[in-house]
Scaffold this motif. Structure first.
Motif, mmCIF file in Angstrom:
data_model
loop_
_atom_site.group_PDB
_atom_site.id
_atom_site.type_symbol
_atom_site.label_atom_id
_atom_site.label_comp_id
_atom_site.label_asym_id
_atom_site.label_seq_id
_atom_site.Cartn_x
_atom_site.Cartn_y
_atom_site.Cartn_z
ATOM 1 N N VAL A 285 0.838 -1.192 0.000
ATOM 2 C CA VAL A 285 0.000 0.000 0.000
ATOM 3 C C VAL A 285 0.878 1.248 0.000
ATOM 4 O O VAL A 285 2.006 1.237 0.496
ATOM 5 C CB VAL A 285 -0.965 0.024 1.207
ATOM 6 N N HIS A 286 0.339 2.315 -0.584
ATOM 7 C CA HIS A 286 1.064 3.587 -0.631
ATOM 8 C C HIS A 286 0.215 4.660 0.036
ATOM 9 O O HIS A 286 -0.947 4.855 -0.327
ATOM 10 C CB HIS A 286 1.359 3.988 -2.081
ATOM 11 N N LEU A 287 0.796 5.338 1.011
ATOM 12 C CA LEU A 287 0.081 6.370 1.762
ATOM 13 C C LEU A 287 0.889 7.666 1.771
ATOM 14 O O LEU A 287 2.064 7.688 1.372
ATOM 15 C CB LEU A 287 -0.182 5.888 3.189
ATOM 16 N N ASN A 288 0.258 8.723 2.249
ATOM 17 C CA ASN A 288 0.920 10.026 2.225
ATOM 18 C C ASN A 288 2.060 10.129 3.228
ATOM 19 O O ASN A 288 3.157 10.594 2.897
ATOM 20 C CB ASN A 288 -0.097 11.139 2.497
ATOM 21 N N ARG A 289 1.803 9.707 4.472
ATOM 22 C CA ARG A 289 2.798 9.863 5.529
ATOM 23 C C ARG A 289 2.875 8.584 6.362
ATOM 24 O O ARG A 289 1.866 7.897 6.569
ATOM 25 C CB ARG A 289 2.440 11.035 6.454
ATOM 26 N N ALA A 290 4.054 8.309 6.883
ATOM 27 C CA ALA A 290 4.246 7.179 7.797
ATOM 28 C C ALA A 290 5.425 7.495 8.705
ATOM 29 O O ALA A 290 6.267 8.346 8.387
ATOM 30 C CB ALA A 290 4.507 5.884 7.023
ATOM 31 N N VAL B 41 7.914 10.626 8.574
ATOM 32 C CA VAL B 41 7.988 11.690 9.568
ATOM 33 C C VAL B 41 8.073 11.047 10.952
ATOM 34 O O VAL B 41 7.886 9.838 11.103
ATOM 35 C CB VAL B 41 6.754 12.615 9.486
ATOM 36 N N ASP B 42 8.349 11.870 11.962
ATOM 37 C CA ASP B 42 8.299 11.312 13.312
ATOM 38 C C ASP B 42 6.840 11.059 13.683
ATOM 39 O O ASP B 42 5.925 11.591 13.058
ATOM 40 C CB ASP B 42 9.002 12.209 14.328
ATOM 41 N N THR C 114 0.134 13.673 12.927
ATOM 42 C CA THR C 114 -1.112 14.387 13.206
ATOM 43 C C THR C 114 -0.992 15.891 12.967
ATOM 44 O O THR C 114 -1.898 16.646 13.316
ATOM 45 C CB THR C 114 -1.560 14.139 14.658
ATOM 46 N N VAL C 115 0.104 16.321 12.346
ATOM 47 C CA VAL C 115 0.290 17.754 12.128
ATOM 48 C C VAL C 115 -0.706 18.296 11.116
ATOM 49 O O VAL C 115 -1.341 19.322 11.334
ATOM 50 C CB VAL C 115 1.729 18.056 11.661
ATOM 51 N N ASP C 116 -0.854 17.607 9.977
ATOM 52 C CA ASP C 116 -1.727 18.119 8.928
ATOM 53 C C ASP C 116 -2.874 17.185 8.591
ATOM 54 O O ASP C 116 -3.432 17.228 7.512
ATOM 55 C CB ASP C 116 -0.916 18.413 7.655
ATOM 56 N N GLN D 214 -8.170 10.673 13.337
ATOM 57 C CA GLN D 214 -8.966 9.557 12.839
ATOM 58 C C GLN D 214 -8.510 9.077 11.462
ATOM 59 O O GLN D 214 -8.968 8.048 10.991
ATOM 60 C CB GLN D 214 -10.452 9.910 12.805
ATOM 61 N N ARG D 215 -7.627 9.817 10.825
ATOM 62 C CA ARG D 215 -7.107 9.382 9.532
ATOM 63 C C ARG D 215 -5.811 8.589 9.671
ATOM 64 O O ARG D 215 -5.141 8.314 8.673
ATOM 65 C CB ARG D 215 -6.901 10.579 8.607
ATOM 66 N N LEU D 216 -5.432 8.271 10.884
ATOM 67 C CA LEU D 216 -4.305 7.364 11.088
ATOM 68 C C LEU D 216 -4.796 5.976 10.701
ATOM 69 O O LEU D 216 -5.461 5.291 11.472
ATOM 70 C CB LEU D 216 -3.851 7.406 12.548
ATOM 71 N N LEU D 217 -4.490 5.542 9.485
ATOM 72 C CA LEU D 217 -5.148 4.382 8.884
ATOM 73 C C LEU D 217 -4.525 3.061 9.309
ATOM 74 O O LEU D 217 -5.224 2.087 9.560
ATOM 75 C CB LEU D 217 -5.097 4.512 7.359
ATOM 76 N N LEU D 218 -3.206 3.016 9.388
ATOM 77 C CA LEU D 218 -2.513 1.786 9.740
ATOM 78 C C LEU D 218 -1.692 2.000 10.995
ATOM 79 O O LEU D 218 -1.130 3.079 11.208
ATOM 80 C CB LEU D 218 -1.583 1.337 8.606
#
Length: 212
Positions: free
Chosen positions: A84-89, A123-124, A129-131, A135-139
């Motif tokens: 899977v490909h996500l914006n941030r991890a 990111v750390d 949760t900066v931007d 609730q969008r923390l998916l994994l």
């Protein structure tokens, strides 16, 4: 076009047709470690005609009219691995999306034995949760076996808001794949036969050519 050709030539050993509702239900079943889940999706369609091994079950509970409803029994889609490909991890495997649609990435991860995440930026953990809303923390890290930072890693598809679909590149791909063997060989040699860095460099050069 490549899939179409392979399908028409019979080089794909097995093809299973599922509508989106059945596909989602199959992932839910695998995520819950169930052999199947019932759904109304697929009923009355040729999905069941063309794949008679996908059967139906009768609900043990009557509806308001006393009818025991017949439902599609969608088998679990147990995956060996999910990519899977996500914006941030973060480096631990916690990952989030910033766009309007999580697709089925969380279901893929829960249905798979192992999940590997590529992301636009590592990111750390606090930065997740900066931007984006929490609730969008998916994994979460318990679902993920490995993480890699791959900017532009969803190309040529969309990864909103980092970038949208590269329509020009998609048209070039479709034209090459639907063209002659020489057309596809040239496209493959330029974009597909190197490593990730070579691909991204070729994509950047293509984009500059299109703007010239």
């Amino acid at each position: 076009p490549n899939f179409q050709r392979a399908r028409q030539e019979g080089t794909i050993p097995e093809v299973v047709e599922l509508d989106e509702g059945m596909f989602q239900t199959g992932l839910y079943a695998a995520a819950q470690r169930l052999p199947f889940l019932p759904t109304r999706a697929g009923l009355g369609s040729d999905v069941l005609v063309n794949q008679p091994w996908i059967t139906t079950v009768t609900s043990p509970y009557p509806d308001a009219d006393g009818v025991f409803e017949e439902l599609t029994a969608v088998p679990a889609l147990n995956l060996d691995v999910a990519l899977v490909h996500l914006n941030r991890a973060d480096k631990h495997g916690n990952a989030t999306y910033l766009g309007p649609d999580p697709y089925f990435d969380d279901l893929f991860a829960m249905a798979a034995e192992r999940t590997f995440v590529s992301c636009e930026q590592i990111v750390d953990t606090a930065g997740l949760t900066v931007d984006t809303p929490v609730q969008r923390l998916l994994l979460n890290r318990m679902m993920v076996s490995g993480v890699v930072e791959t900017p532009n890693g969803a190309h040529f598809t969309t990864c909103t808001p980092d970038y949208e679909r590269d329509e020009r590149f998609q048209r070039a791909y479709a034209k090459a794949a639907g063209g002659s063997d020489e057309d596809w060989a040239a496209f493959s040699a330029r974009f597909l036969e190197g490593d990730e860095a070579a691909y991204q460099a070729a994509v950047a050069a293509f984009g500059e050519e299109q703007q010239a």
